[in-house]
Design a protein around this motif. Structure first.
Motif, PDB file in Angstrom:
ATOM      1  N   MET A  33      27.115  45.450  44.776  1.00 60.17           N
ATOM      2  CA  MET A  33      28.560  45.674  44.672  1.00 60.17           C
ATOM      3  C   MET A  33      29.199  45.993  46.014  1.00 60.17           C
ATOM      4  O   MET A  33      30.327  45.596  46.301  1.00 60.17           O
ATOM      5  N   ARG A  34      28.466  46.734  46.845  1.00 53.05           N
ATOM      6  CA  ARG A  34      28.995  47.138  48.143  1.00 53.05           C
ATOM      7  C   ARG A  34      29.361  45.910  48.983  1.00 53.05           C
ATOM      8  O   ARG A  34      30.340  45.916  49.710  1.00 53.05           O
ATOM      9  N   VAL A  35      28.525  44.881  48.855  1.00 53.12           N
ATOM     10  CA  VAL A  35      28.764  43.652  49.607  1.00 53.12           C
ATOM     11  C   VAL A  35      29.774  42.777  48.881  1.00 53.12           C
ATOM     12  O   VAL A  35      30.530  42.037  49.500  1.00 53.12           O
ATOM     13  N   ILE A  36      29.793  42.875  47.543  1.00 55.85           N
ATOM     14  CA  ILE A  36      30.617  41.979  46.735  1.00 55.85           C
ATOM     15  C   ILE A  36      32.091  42.377  46.752  1.00 55.85           C
ATOM     16  O   ILE A  36      32.968  41.521  46.801  1.00 55.85           O
ATOM     17  N   ILE A  37      32.377  43.684  46.726  1.00 60.68           N
ATOM     18  CA  ILE A  37      33.756  44.121  46.503  1.00 60.68           C
ATOM     19  C   ILE A  37      34.762  43.648  47.567  1.00 60.68           C
ATOM     20  O   ILE A  37      35.812  43.128  47.195  1.00 60.68           O
ATOM     21  N   PRO A  38      34.470  43.783  48.870  1.00 59.77           N
ATOM     22  CA  PRO A  38      35.501  43.339  49.819  1.00 59.77           C
ATOM     23  C   PRO A  38      35.948  41.884  49.611  1.00 59.77           C
ATOM     24  O   PRO A  38      37.147  41.634  49.482  1.00 59.77           O
ATOM     25  N   PRO A  39      35.018  40.907  49.520  1.00 59.58           N
ATOM     26  CA  PRO A  39      35.503  39.543  49.284  1.00 59.58           C
ATOM     27  C   PRO A  39      36.162  39.364  47.912  1.00 59.58           C
ATOM     28  O   PRO A  39      37.111  38.583  47.799  1.00 59.58           O
ATOM     29  N   VAL A  40      35.682  40.089  46.889  1.00 61.73           N
ATOM     30  CA  VAL A  40      36.321  39.942  45.572  1.00 61.73           C
ATOM     31  C   VAL A  40      37.734  40.529  45.615  1.00 61.73           C
ATOM     32  O   VAL A  40      38.659  39.965  45.033  1.00 61.73           O
ATOM     33  N   GLY A  41      37.907  41.628  46.342  1.00 59.35           N
ATOM     34  CA  GLY A  41      39.239  42.197  46.518  1.00 59.35           C
ATOM     35  C   GLY A  41      40.175  41.172  47.141  1.00 59.35           C
ATOM     36  O   GLY A  41      41.313  40.980  46.721  1.00 59.35           O
ATOM     37  N   ASN A  42      39.628  40.474  48.127  1.00 63.74           N
ATOM     38  CA  ASN A  42      40.345  39.388  48.770  1.00 63.74           C
ATOM     39  C   ASN A  42      40.767  38.342  47.740  1.00 63.74           C
ATOM     40  O   ASN A  42      41.869  37.823  47.767  1.00 63.74           O
ATOM     41  N   GLU A  43      39.841  38.037  46.834  1.00 65.43           N
ATOM     42  CA  GLU A  43      40.089  36.974  45.857  1.00 65.43           C
ATOM     43  C   GLU A  43      41.084  37.419  44.784  1.00 65.43           C
ATOM     44  O   GLU A  43      41.816  36.598  44.249  1.00 65.43           O
ATOM     45  N   VAL A  44      41.087  38.717  44.465  1.00 62.22           N
ATOM     46  CA  VAL A  44      42.085  39.218  43.513  1.00 62.22           C
ATOM     47  C   VAL A  44      43.478  38.993  44.093  1.00 62.22           C
ATOM     48  O   VAL A  44      44.388  38.504  43.426  1.00 62.22           O
ATOM     49  N   ILE A  45      43.608  39.330  45.375  1.00 64.95           N
ATOM     50  CA  ILE A  45      44.896  39.161  46.035  1.00 64.95           C
ATOM     51  C   ILE A  45      45.259  37.679  46.100  1.00 64.95           C
ATOM     52  O   ILE A  45      46.399  37.275  45.847  1.00 64.95           O
ATOM     53  N   GLY A  46      44.253  36.850  46.391  1.00 64.99           N
ATOM     54  CA  GLY A  46      44.483  35.405  46.403  1.00 64.99           C
ATOM     55  C   GLY A  46      44.923  34.913  45.034  1.00 64.99           C
ATOM     56  O   GLY A  46      45.823  34.082  44.908  1.00 64.99           O
ATOM     57  N   MET A  47      44.278  35.467  43.993  1.00 65.28           N
ATOM     58  CA  MET A  47      44.582  35.045  42.626  1.00 65.28           C
ATOM     59  C   MET A  47      46.027  35.374  42.255  1.00 65.28           C
ATOM     60  O   MET A  47      46.723  34.564  41.650  1.00 65.28           O
ATOM     61  N   LEU A  48      46.473  36.562  42.666  1.00 64.84           N
ATOM     62  CA  LEU A  48      47.851  36.969  42.346  1.00 64.84           C
ATOM     63  C   LEU A  48      48.831  35.907  42.845  1.00 64.84           C
ATOM     64  O   LEU A  48      49.811  35.583  42.177  1.00 64.84           O
ATOM     65  N   LYS A  49      48.533  35.367  44.019  1.00 68.80           N
ATOM     66  CA  LYS A  49      49.441  34.382  44.585  1.00 68.80           C
ATOM     67  C   LYS A  49      49.236  33.001  43.973  1.00 68.80           C
ATOM     68  O   LYS A  49      50.169  32.229  43.832  1.00 68.80           O
ATOM     69  N   THR A  50      47.963  32.723  43.592  1.00 66.59           N
ATOM     70  CA  THR A  50      47.684  31.421  42.973  1.00 66.59           C
ATOM     71  C   THR A  50      48.347  31.293  41.599  1.00 66.59           C
ATOM     72  O   THR A  50      48.590  30.185  41.125  1.00 66.59           O
ATOM     73  N   THR A  51      48.607  32.448  40.954  1.00 69.04           N
ATOM     74  CA  THR A  51      49.222  32.365  39.619  1.00 69.04           C
ATOM     75  C   THR A  51      50.551  31.618  39.670  1.00 69.04           C
ATOM     76  O   THR A  51      51.006  31.123  38.647  1.00 69.04           O
ATOM     77  N   SER A  52      51.161  31.526  40.872  1.00 66.67           N
ATOM     78  CA  SER A  52      52.430  30.808  40.959  1.00 66.67           C
ATOM     79  C   SER A  52      52.248  29.329  40.589  1.00 66.67           C
ATOM     80  O   SER A  52      53.183  28.671  40.149  1.00 66.67           O
ATOM     81  N   LEU A  53      51.006  28.824  40.749  1.00 64.28           N
ATOM     82  CA  LEU A  53      50.732  27.438  40.360  1.00 64.28           C
ATOM     83  C   LEU A  53      50.877  27.241  38.857  1.00 64.28           C
ATOM     84  O   LEU A  53      51.139  26.150  38.375  1.00 64.28           O
ATOM     85  N   ALA A  54      50.694  28.334  38.105  1.00 67.40           N
ATOM     86  CA  ALA A  54      50.735  28.235  36.651  1.00 67.40           C
ATOM     87  C   ALA A  54      52.118  27.821  36.156  1.00 67.40           C
ATOM     88  O   ALA A  54      52.273  27.393  35.014  1.00 67.40           O
ATOM     89  N   SER A  55      53.129  27.920  37.040  1.00 63.83           N
ATOM     90  CA  SER A  55      54.469  27.475  36.629  1.00 63.83           C
ATOM     91  C   SER A  55      54.446  25.978  36.324  1.00 63.83           C
ATOM     92  O   SER A  55      55.255  25.480  35.543  1.00 63.83           O
ATOM     93  N   ALA A  56      53.477  25.269  36.935  1.00 62.52           N
ATOM     94  CA  ALA A  56      53.369  23.827  36.710  1.00 62.52           C
ATOM     95  C   ALA A  56      53.098  23.494  35.252  1.00 62.52           C
ATOM     96  O   ALA A  56      53.427  22.411  34.784  1.00 62.52           O
TER      97      ALA A  56
END
Lengths: 303, 255
Positions: free
Chosen positions: A204-227
């Motif tokens: 988890m120690r190694v996993i969390i920083p990149p996953v945190g990154n991906e959560v933030i990325g996901m928040l922005k990717t949700t804008s694609l769902a408007s399609a």
């Protein structure tokens, strides 16, 4: 005894020499440049035809608040799906069973290899391939009733995320020493127990920083769902500015909301990382802002 | 005196690819006995030890611990490898102490010790904690329950690892070079704990380079070379009056 003297024409005793800390000239120049740039940006924004009262007005419009809410909810659901799938497929990829690891490899290959946008459209139009869905004899329904835009977006974003998270989790698992699994097995744990209790918590120690990154990325990717017709914040803002033509103003409102949401997520990540850092270093854990505050006031009271 | 055999290795072979590491090991260890495995690096000592609790599969031969064949089920003239679950069940009664301690760094000392008993043997946490504190006292670390492994010295970590192995109440403990990763001044404290265990009647198989320990504590010493046991007997005979060329050469280099 002879006193030590510094080399050079005039020998000075060590005790008389003054130590001067390194001067950080570059930092001052850099900071000045950044400040200048910010001032220039602020001036151009204020001179531009941006009607700031409009920004303020739309900041609290219910549709937009609902929109960021939908984006956050979609992020949570899609990330939950993505994390579960990611952990499962990462463990599968590391399995000795070639069928199991092959299936995981195939999943990652397909979902990482095609654009999310395309995947979203495919999920939304799945009714073209499976018009009805159900468990034989128990339940059946029309696909277009079940696969609402939100459900389709959750599945689409979640499955895509799972393929990326899988590789992150696999990296985390591989970073844990093989001896940990052996030690767990030596006290009678099965491989799966060792994975769950010993290896994953350390990974988890190694996993969390990149996953945190991906959560933030996901928040922005949700804008694609408007399609595919999900009413998240950006599509709602577009609907508004198509009518009133206040394009920049509404985009700024969206940016403010996104930044606010990301800031809250980053705080969550800090505490999560802190939790999984247990025992990882002989040094003390980084202080939480609250602890830092109390420690500052604590020392002041003592002094 | 009646002796019952606890560990019996018969014609144990092990290959990694084309590299044959064990070439037919035969060894019997009695209940309560301490056997030290000596030999140069690469002689197969550690691999053999890891075969005893099925951390390594065998290429040929059998190993019994108690009345069970380790890691395999015999059916006619075939040996079927056990499932992960069955192998895990067998390992409950075989403790192991590793060269690099392998404590779980994300858990406190107490959590390290009770993890196996609580998760695997379904011991009640309160009972497991009480037993863990007793074991910590026994290895000279009373009161260190809440420390994390990183906060302990190597010698202390290895003593916790021994307590962790003991917590499962094993009938046999395997030691894989338990002092090789320690600073010289910390070796003694770990060996003292091991001497104490030997006196208490625990069956121990110890891979070690500590000739002094072998001489003092072992009931028998096995000297390995090239994947075979070339000399086996009481320490005074093997170490004092070695018969085999390799043993002589090894001992002359060590002393």
């Amino acid at each position: 005894m002879k006193t030590q003297t510094a080399p050079g024409p005039t020998g000075t005793a060590s005790a008389d020499l003054k130590i001067v800390p390194r001067r950080h000239l570059g930092r001052w120049i850099g900071a000045a440049a950044v400040v200048l740039l910010l001032v220039w940006l602020a001036v151009s924004f204020s001179r531009a035809k941006i009607h700031w009262p409009t920004v303020q007005e739309y900041l609290t419009v219910p549709v937009l608040i609902q929109g960021i809410g939908v984006a956050l909810l979609l992020t949570a659901v899609a990330m939950a799906i993505g994390l579960v799938l990611g952990v499962v497929t990462a463990v599968m990829r590391l399995s000795k069973n070639p069928v199991v690891s092959g299936v995981a490899w195939l999943y990652i290959w397909v979902f990482r290899g095609t654009p999310v946008y395309l995947q979203l459209l495919m999920w939304f139009n799945l009714a073209l391939i499976f018009p009805v869905i159900g468990i034989p004899g128990l339940y059946s329904g029309r696909m277009i009733d079940i696969l609402t835009p939100f459900v389709a977006a959750s599945i689409g974003l979640g499955l895509n995320q799972g393929a990326y998270t899988s590789e992150v989790v696999r990296g985390g698992i591989l970073s844990v020493d093989e001896g940990q699994t052996e030690a767990a097995q030596a006290v009678g744990m099965t491989r799966l127990q060792a994975m769950r209790r010993i290896v994953l918590p350390q990974a988890m120690r190694v996993i969390i920083p990149p996953v945190g990154n991906e959560v933030i990325g996901m928040l922005k990717t949700t804008s694609l769902a408007s399609a595919i017709g999900v009413s998240e914040i950006l599509s709602e803002a577009q609907h508004i500015y198509y009518v009133n033509n206040r394009i920049m103003e509404l985009l700024i409102v969206c940016a403010v909301w996104y930044l606010g949401a990301v800031s809250i997520l980053s705080i969550g990540q800090f505490y999560l990382e802190r939790h999984f850092a247990k025992g990882s270093s002989s040094r003390q854990l980084p202080m939480t802002p609250m602890q830092r505050l109390t420690s500052i006031f604590g020392t002041k009271r003592k002094a | 005196m009646t002796t019952n055999v606890l560990v019996r290795a018969e014609n144990v072979h092990k290959s990694f690819g084309l590299n044959e590491v064990l070439k037919g090991i035969n060894l019997e260890v009695n209940s309560g006995e301490v056997v030290c495995l000596l030999g140069a690096s690469g002689s197969g000592k550690s691999t053999f030890l890891r075969c005893i609790n099925h951390l390594e599969t065998l290429s040929n031969g059998r190993i019994w611990v108690g009345d069970k064949v380790v890691g395999y089920r015999q059916d006619g003239n075939r040996l079927f490898e056990l499932s992960d679950k069955e192998a895990a069940r067998q390992r409950r009664s075989i403790g192991m102490v590793f060269q690099r301690f392998n404590l779980f760094p994300h858990m406190t000392v107490l959590e390290n010790i009770i993890e196996g008993p609580v998760l695997v043997n379904k011991v009640k946490p309160t009972e497991a904690k009480r037993h863990a504190s007793e074991l910590l006292a026994r290895v000279g670390l009373e009161g260190r329950e809440q420390s994390y492994p990183r906060q302990l010295s190597g010698g202390q970590q290895q003593r916790v690892a021994i307590a962790r192995a003991l917590a499962m109440k094993p009938e046999l403990i395997l030691f894989d070079e338990p002092t090789s990763a320690l600073d010289p001044e910390l070796v003694g404290e770990v060996l003292d704990v091991m001497k104490d265990l030997a006196k208490s009647g625990l069956t121990m198989i110890v891979v070690t380079h500590e000739i002094g320990f072998a001489k003092e504590v072992a009931d028998r010493v096995a000297f390995m070379h090239g994947g075979e046991i070339v000399e086996l007997g009481p320490p005074l005979e093997v170490l004092g009056n070695p018969q085999h060329e390799r043993t002589k050469a090894f001992l002359s280099r060590v002393f």
